[in-house]
Design an enzyme around this catalytic site. Structure first.
Site: not given
Ligand code: ATP
Ligand code: LTN
Length: 338
Positions: A119, A202, A205
């Site tokens: 991140k 996958k 969002k």
């Protein structure tokens, strides 16, 4: 004011209110399981808004997404009268315990967390917040406050659960038995749902193309449109083969996860039919499963006072348990009770 049934073990899990809708992967991979586990556990389900500000957020959006997330959980079957469904920032002990745990976590230990590395790279390492760095320690506090036996999470959370166990053990060794050792509850058979446009990735969002994910809050016609335009292949055979036919395999997987019919039986039933037939039927199955959840969630969102009341009820239950653990911790580390 706790309605704990002491014959049952505790369970805790959490989700970030980071989008306006959950997607089919969140629903089949996590939510269905959370609903089922309420029966056998004293379940605590936390909407982790403190975690959601570790990356820049819009205050208006955060407030709306927190309520939307809660509404979708209740609509899907989390029973706020039975389980504790609550907002993390309404239980101050989370931030308070996180501070104590920060002080027994090594800098090197925290630096090894792969989610932070991923991140922070996205944010640009220099502009990543210190909050993002200590994210896993706040997560450890979320968990340890409730003395849970089980923590149902996805595979990606395994490292954070290991850190949580290390911190619990370290605290217990240094200050005396305080925390129950939590177990990650990672379902191998948990449906892994893939992106409809990139069926090797996958469903997420953060997908580049919104056509690849089905949201719980989508209307029926966009669900149908997205399924009809799902990427398949050209050989026209309805058969699961993750390597050569990831698109068709994903459609069969979604079908099977929702209805409980095995992929083998689906292959039999659709033998000789075209992809169009499978897609039409799958769209109906998906709409039948998530349509009522969407409608109920919309109703709940229009009753904001009632929704906030249910969340406050959850926060009361959570506070009672969390404060008791925090009081023990404060006493053990040497703070003076006022
Ligand atoms: P992002 O999409 O930004 O990567 P996310 O959708 O993975 O986030 P999280 O809040 O991290 O959402 O996860 C909530 C829960 O949903 C987790 O338990 C996770 O394991 C599960 N989950 C998320 N995506 C899928 C998927 N495609 N298939 C199965 N389970 C999933
Ligand atoms: N990091 C988790 C969300 C989360 C969580 C928790 C999960 C925050 N606190 C406590 C389980 C227990 C995620 O990204 N899914």
């Amino acid at each position: 004011m706790s309605s704990l049934d002491n014959s049952k073990p505790n369970l805790l899990s959490g989700m970030q209110p980071s989008a306006s809708s959950l997607h089919l992967g969140n629903y089949l991979g996590a939510l269905v399981n959370w609903v089922a586990m309420q029966k056998d556990f004293n379940a605590f389900y936390c909407i982790v808004d403190l975690h959601a500000i570790t990356v820049p957020q819009d205050p208006f959006e955060l407030r709306a997404n927190t309520r939307r997330t809660a509404a979708q959980y209740i609509a899907a079957g989390i029973d706020p009268a039975h389980s504790a469904l609550f907002i993390q920032s309404q239980v101050p002990a989370h931030a308070q315990l996180a501070w104590v745990l920060n002080c027994i976590t090594g800098f090197g230990e925290a630096s090894r967390m792969t989610q932070f590395k991923d991140k922070s790279q996205k944010a640009g390492a220099e502009s990543a917040s210190v909050g993002l760095f200590t994210y896993p320690i706040l997560q450890a506090a979320d968990i340890l406050l409730y003395q849970p036996k089980a923590v149902p999470v996805g595979e990606d959370q395994r490292q954070h659960l290991e850190l949580t166990r290390d911190l619990a053990e370290r605290f217990n060794t240094r200050f005396g038995e305080t925390f129950v050792m939590p177990q990650a509850h990672i379902l191998k058979e948990t449906a892994k749902i893939y992106d409809l446009q990139v069926p090797t990735a996958k469903m997420s969002k953060s997908a580049a193309d919104p056509k690849g994910l089905i949201n719980i809050m989508d209307d029926n016609s966009s669900i149908t449109k997205k399924i009809k335009s799902a990427v398949t292949d050209t050989d026209g055979v309805i058969k699961a083969d993750a390597v050569n036919k990831p698109g068709v395999t994903n459609l069969l997987g979604i079908y099977s996860a929702i209805t409980g019919e095995s992929v083998l039986s689906l292959e039999d039933r659709f033998a000789g039919a075209g992809y169009g037939v499978l897609k039409t039927e799958l769209a109906e199955v998906v709409i039948a499963a998530i349509g009522p959840i969407r409608d109920r969630a919309n109703e709940l969102m229009s009753e904001e006072t009632e929704l906030d009341r249910l969340l406050a009820l959850g926060a009361d239950k959570a506070n009672a348990v969390a404060e008791a653990t925090l009081a023990k911790v404060y006493e053990r580390v040497g703070f003076i009770k006022r």
